[in-house]
Design a protein around this motif. Sequence first.
Motif, PDB file in Angstrom:
ATOM      1  N   LEU A 238       0.878  -1.314  -0.056  1.00 43.19           N
ATOM      2  CA  LEU A 238       0.043   0.117  -0.136  1.00 43.19           C
ATOM      3  C   LEU A 238       0.801   1.151   0.007  1.00 43.19           C
ATOM      4  O   LEU A 238       0.488   2.051  -0.640  1.00 43.19           O
ATOM      5  CB  LEU A 238      -1.034  -0.046   1.340  1.00 43.19           C
ATOM      6  CG  LEU A 238      -1.959   1.330   1.447  1.00 43.19           C
ATOM      7  CD1 LEU A 238      -2.926   1.366   0.446  1.00 43.19           C
ATOM      8  CD2 LEU A 238      -2.580   1.252   2.700  1.00 43.19           C
ATOM      9  N   GLY A 239       1.974   1.275   0.861  1.00 45.48           N
ATOM     10  CA  GLY A 239       2.810   2.463   0.891  1.00 45.48           C
ATOM     11  C   GLY A 239       3.628   2.711  -0.518  1.00 45.48           C
ATOM     12  O   GLY A 239       3.524   4.013  -1.022  1.00 45.48           O
ATOM     13  N   VAL A 240       4.019   1.840  -1.062  1.00 47.99           N
ATOM     14  CA  VAL A 240       4.618   1.736  -2.276  1.00 47.99           C
ATOM     15  C   VAL A 240       3.728   2.324  -3.403  1.00 47.99           C
ATOM     16  O   VAL A 240       4.018   3.162  -4.074  1.00 47.99           O
ATOM     17  CB  VAL A 240       5.135   0.501  -2.836  1.00 47.99           C
ATOM     18  CG1 VAL A 240       5.773   0.607  -4.155  1.00 47.99           C
ATOM     19  CG2 VAL A 240       6.313  -0.019  -1.970  1.00 47.99           C
ATOM     20  N   ALA A 241       2.282   1.514  -3.352  1.00 45.21           N
ATOM     21  CA  ALA A 241       1.478   2.229  -4.673  1.00 45.21           C
ATOM     22  C   ALA A 241       1.142   3.797  -4.274  1.00 45.21           C
ATOM     23  O   ALA A 241       1.201   4.667  -5.133  1.00 45.21           O
ATOM     24  CB  ALA A 241       0.286   1.400  -4.210  1.00 45.21           C
ATOM     25  N   MET A 242       1.039   4.194  -2.875  1.00 47.92           N
ATOM     26  CA  MET A 242       0.986   5.666  -2.580  1.00 47.92           C
ATOM     27  C   MET A 242       2.057   6.611  -2.822  1.00 47.92           C
ATOM     28  O   MET A 242       1.971   7.625  -3.686  1.00 47.92           O
ATOM     29  CB  MET A 242       0.495   5.778  -1.020  1.00 47.92           C
ATOM     30  CG  MET A 242      -1.137   5.358  -0.808  1.00 47.92           C
ATOM     31  SD  MET A 242      -1.482   5.681   1.020  1.00 47.92           S
ATOM     32  CE  MET A 242      -1.953   7.519   0.541  1.00 47.92           C
ATOM     33  N   SER A 243       3.141   5.911  -2.753  1.00 46.32           N
ATOM     34  CA  SER A 243       4.330   6.785  -3.030  1.00 46.32           C
ATOM     35  C   SER A 243       4.398   6.818  -4.492  1.00 46.32           C
ATOM     36  O   SER A 243       4.753   8.094  -4.986  1.00 46.32           O
ATOM     37  CB  SER A 243       5.613   5.822  -2.571  1.00 46.32           C
ATOM     38  OG  SER A 243       6.517   6.458  -2.919  1.00 46.32           O
ATOM     39  N   THR A 244       4.296   5.945  -5.242  1.00 41.71           N
ATOM     40  CA  THR A 244       4.364   6.119  -6.877  1.00 41.71           C
ATOM     41  C   THR A 244       3.251   6.909  -7.283  1.00 41.71           C
ATOM     42  O   THR A 244       3.461   7.856  -8.122  1.00 41.71           O
ATOM     43  CB  THR A 244       4.404   4.834  -7.405  1.00 41.71           C
ATOM     44  OG1 THR A 244       3.330   3.959  -7.111  1.00 41.71           O
ATOM     45  CG2 THR A 244       5.810   3.978  -7.213  1.00 41.71           C
ATOM     46  N   PHE A 245       1.979   6.735  -6.815  1.00 39.29           N
ATOM     47  CA  PHE A 245       0.920   7.823  -7.240  1.00 39.29           C
ATOM     48  C   PHE A 245       1.209   9.142  -6.963  1.00 39.29           C
ATOM     49  O   PHE A 245       0.929   9.930  -7.694  1.00 39.29           O
ATOM     50  CB  PHE A 245      -0.400   7.228  -6.555  1.00 39.29           C
ATOM     51  CG  PHE A 245      -1.482   8.098  -6.788  1.00 39.29           C
ATOM     52  CD1 PHE A 245      -2.221   7.546  -8.165  1.00 39.29           C
ATOM     53  CD2 PHE A 245      -2.070   8.993  -6.264  1.00 39.29           C
ATOM     54  CE1 PHE A 245      -3.432   8.282  -8.426  1.00 39.29           C
ATOM     55  CE2 PHE A 245      -3.219   9.605  -6.566  1.00 39.29           C
ATOM     56  CZ  PHE A 245      -3.977   9.425  -7.758  1.00 39.29           C
ATOM     57  N   GLY A 246       1.696   9.349  -5.631  1.00 35.48           N
ATOM     58  CA  GLY A 246       2.223  10.733  -5.322  1.00 35.48           C
ATOM     59  C   GLY A 246       3.230  11.379  -6.132  1.00 35.48           C
ATOM     60  O   GLY A 246       3.063  12.581  -6.527  1.00 35.48           O
ATOM     61  N   THR A 247       4.246  10.614  -6.468  1.00 37.87           N
ATOM     62  CA  THR A 247       5.116  10.787  -7.284  1.00 37.87           C
ATOM     63  C   THR A 247       4.711  11.250  -8.709  1.00 37.87           C
ATOM     64  O   THR A 247       5.074  12.376  -9.330  1.00 37.87           O
ATOM     65  CB  THR A 247       6.143  10.003  -7.512  1.00 37.87           C
ATOM     66  OG1 THR A 247       6.867   9.665  -6.312  1.00 37.87           O
ATOM     67  CG2 THR A 247       7.470  10.543  -8.371  1.00 37.87           C
ATOM     68  N   GLY A 248       4.023  10.649  -9.421  1.00 36.89           N
ATOM     69  CA  GLY A 248       2.986  10.816 -10.754  1.00 36.89           C
ATOM     70  C   GLY A 248       2.394  11.798 -10.451  1.00 36.89           C
ATOM     71  O   GLY A 248       2.405  12.709 -11.439  1.00 36.89           O
ATOM     72  N   ASN A 249       1.741  12.304  -9.309  1.00 39.67           N
ATOM     73  CA  ASN A 249       0.901  13.508  -9.185  1.00 39.67           C
ATOM     74  C   ASN A 249       1.945  14.565  -9.368  1.00 39.67           C
ATOM     75  O   ASN A 249       1.689  15.754 -10.059  1.00 39.67           O
ATOM     76  CB  ASN A 249       0.354  13.571  -7.789  1.00 39.67           C
ATOM     77  CG  ASN A 249      -0.617  14.658  -7.641  1.00 39.67           C
ATOM     78  OD1 ASN A 249      -1.566  15.143  -8.571  1.00 39.67           O
ATOM     79  ND2 ASN A 249      -0.816  15.160  -6.676  1.00 39.67           N
ATOM     80  N   GLY A 250       2.892  14.695  -8.582  1.00 40.94           N
ATOM     81  CA  GLY A 250       3.934  15.781  -8.502  1.00 40.94           C
ATOM     82  C   GLY A 250       4.575  16.032  -9.702  1.00 40.94           C
ATOM     83  O   GLY A 250       4.637  17.023 -10.175  1.00 40.94           O
ATOM     84  N   ASN A 251       4.718  14.981 -10.796  1.00 45.39           N
ATOM     85  CA  ASN A 251       5.503  15.083 -12.113  1.00 45.39           C
ATOM     86  C   ASN A 251       4.404  15.722 -12.660  1.00 45.39           C
ATOM     87  O   ASN A 251       4.798  16.598 -13.678  1.00 45.39           O
ATOM     88  CB  ASN A 251       5.899  13.816 -12.552  1.00 45.39           C
ATOM     89  CG  ASN A 251       7.058  13.227 -12.082  1.00 45.39           C
ATOM     90  OD1 ASN A 251       7.837  13.926 -11.510  1.00 45.39           O
ATOM     91  ND2 ASN A 251       7.317  11.845 -11.962  1.00 45.39           N
ATOM     92  N   PHE A 252       2.996  15.528 -12.932  1.00 46.27           N
ATOM     93  CA  PHE A 252       2.075  16.130 -13.714  1.00 46.27           C
ATOM     94  C   PHE A 252       1.973  17.311 -13.218  1.00 46.27           C
ATOM     95  O   PHE A 252       1.803  18.414 -14.052  1.00 46.27           O
ATOM     96  CB  PHE A 252       0.698  15.497 -13.335  1.00 46.27           C
ATOM     97  CG  PHE A 252       0.332  14.595 -14.242  1.00 46.27           C
ATOM     98  CD1 PHE A 252      -0.139  15.157 -15.763  1.00 46.27           C
ATOM     99  CD2 PHE A 252       0.131  13.201 -14.348  1.00 46.27           C
ATOM    100  CE1 PHE A 252      -0.579  14.273 -16.805  1.00 46.27           C
ATOM    101  CE2 PHE A 252      -0.390  12.338 -15.217  1.00 46.27           C
ATOM    102  CZ  PHE A 252      -0.416  13.037 -16.591  1.00 46.27           C
ATOM    103  N   PHE A 253       2.005  17.804 -11.928  1.00 47.99           N
ATOM    104  CA  PHE A 253       1.901  19.169 -11.366  1.00 47.99           C
ATOM    105  C   PHE A 253       3.100  19.926 -11.925  1.00 47.99           C
ATOM    106  O   PHE A 253       2.742  21.186 -12.645  1.00 47.99           O
ATOM    107  CB  PHE A 253       2.090  19.098  -9.893  1.00 47.99           C
ATOM    108  CG  PHE A 253       1.526  20.572  -9.321  1.00 47.99           C
ATOM    109  CD1 PHE A 253       0.434  21.038  -8.976  1.00 47.99           C
ATOM    110  CD2 PHE A 253       2.727  21.426  -9.045  1.00 47.99           C
ATOM    111  CE1 PHE A 253       0.172  21.946  -8.463  1.00 47.99           C
ATOM    112  CE2 PHE A 253       2.498  22.653  -8.353  1.00 47.99           C
ATOM    113  CZ  PHE A 253       1.146  22.969  -8.404  1.00 47.99           C
ATOM    114  N   SER A 254       4.202  19.574 -11.967  1.00 51.45           N
ATOM    115  CA  SER A 254       5.181  20.333 -12.435  1.00 51.45           C
ATOM    116  C   SER A 254       5.579  20.283 -13.888  1.00 51.45           C
ATOM    117  O   SER A 254       5.792  21.259 -14.555  1.00 51.45           O
ATOM    118  CB  SER A 254       6.569  20.035 -11.883  1.00 51.45           C
ATOM    119  OG  SER A 254       7.049  18.388 -12.026  1.00 51.45           O
TER     120      SER A 254
END
Length: 480
Positions: free
Chosen positions: A307-323
Amino acid sequence: MKKPSSFFLLLLGQENNEKEHGKIRLKRQLGLPSAVSLIVGTMIGSGIFMSPQGVLYYMGSPGASLLIWASCGVLAMMGALSYAELGTVIKESGGDYIYILRNIGPLPAFLFAYTASFVLRPASIAGVSLSFAEYVVATFYQDCPPPPVVVKCTAAACILVLVTINCLNVKFATTILNTCTAAKLLVLMVIILGGLVLLVNGNTQGLQNAFENTVPGFGPVGVAFYQAHWAYDGWNNLNSVTEELKRPEVNLPRAIMIAVPLVTCVYLLVNISYFIAMTPRELLSSEAVAISWGVKLLGSWTWIISLGVAMSTFGTGNGNFFSGGRVCYVAAREGHLPDTLSMIHVKRLTPSPALIFTAIISLIMIIPSSFNIIVNFSSFATWLFYGTTISGLLYSKIKKPDIPRPYKVPIIIPVIVLIASVYLVLAPIIGSPQMEYLYVILFILSGLIVYIPLIHYKYSPDLTLHLQLLLEVAPAAKND
C-alpha cells in the motif's frame, strides 16, 4: 500570444473579470510546507523501491552501491543549490526551459521544451505509473507474473486519474501530494526501523565484506548513477512552478535545503535496511525489493509495504504532472509550443491543455516501454540538459555579476555539477554503448527540423479559438 475575443470571454462569463481584475493568471498558493512536500513527494517515488537492484547489479557490492547512493545525494544537493540561484534570479516558472531561454538562447531552449514535452516528462510519468501498476497488480497475482496487458491498463488508468486531479484544482492536487508524501515517509520509516531492529540483534552479515565483488569501471559507475538518479529525480521540480510559489526568493532555497538532505538520509538508511535483511543474491533475484523485505520481516503484514509503495508512486506521478504540465505551459507561452498549451482554465485556473497533452503522450509511452528502458532513455537526456542549464548559470555569474541575486551559490558548486553532467553523458556511451543513447541524440536533433518551419518561420495551423471554446481556457498573464 493572441488575446481572446470579447465574444469568447462573454461566452465563458469572464468579461467582467477581465475588466476588473486584468488577465487571469496562476495563483501563488504554495507555501514552504507544500514546497518541501513537492520536492520530497516527487523525489521519493518508485526509485527507492526498484532502483537498488539496478545499482547493485552494476556495482557488484553493497558498499559500492551505498557510495553511489550517497554520491547521487550530494550531486542532487549541489545541483539543487545551483538551481536555487537560478530560481531566485529568474522568477518565472518553467525550470530548465526558462533558464536556458534567458541565459543561452531560443534554439537550445526549444530543443529542451521539445524533448521534455515529448520524452522526458511523459517518460517519467509513464515509468512511475508502470511501477504503481506493478505493485498494485502483484497483489492479485501472487503465484505468477501478472500479464503485461493488465499492468499497462492499470498504468493507463493511473495516468487518467492523475490528469483529472490536476485539471480540477491546484489545492486538491497539492493536498493529495502532501497526503501521499506523509504516507510514503511513514512506510520508509517502517523499513528503516525494521533494519535497525535487525542491526541491534546482531544481523550484520549483509554488510560484512561490503566491497567484495565490486565492479570498477568508467561505464558501470555511470549506468549505476543513472539507476540511482532515477530515485533522486525531482530535486529541481520546484523550479518549474516558481510563479505559484509564495516568496520564491526565500522559500525556494529553504525548501531545497530541507528536502534534499532529508531524502538522501532516508535513501541511505533504507538501502542499509535492505542489505541487512537480504543477501546481494536475494536482492538481485527479487521482483520487488520492498515486498521481498516485507515478506522476510513483516510476514502477513507485507500489505502495508504494498500500500505504501502504491501511494508513493501515485504521489510522485501527481507531482510530476503538477510540475511537468507547467514546463509545457511556459514553453507555449514563450511561443515554442502551440498557443493553446499556454492557456489556463478560466474557472479552475489550472493549465489543463498542457496537462492533457502531457497525459496523451504518457499514455502512448506506456505501450512499448519497460521500466529499465525508460530509466536509461530519460536519464541520459536529462543530464545532457542539466549540463546545458548549469552552463547558462556559469555564463551568467561570469558575464553578468551585477545582477541582483537574492541567493548566491559558490561558483565551485555549479562547476562540479557541470563536470558530473559531462561524465554522466559520456560514461555510458564509452563504457556501455547502447542504441538507446543514439535514439535520444537523434530525437533531440530532430527538433531542428521542427524548429525551422514552426518556430523560425511561424508556420502552424490556427486552431486556437476552437480549442479555447472546447476546453474553456484563455491566455494567462505572468505572475510578478
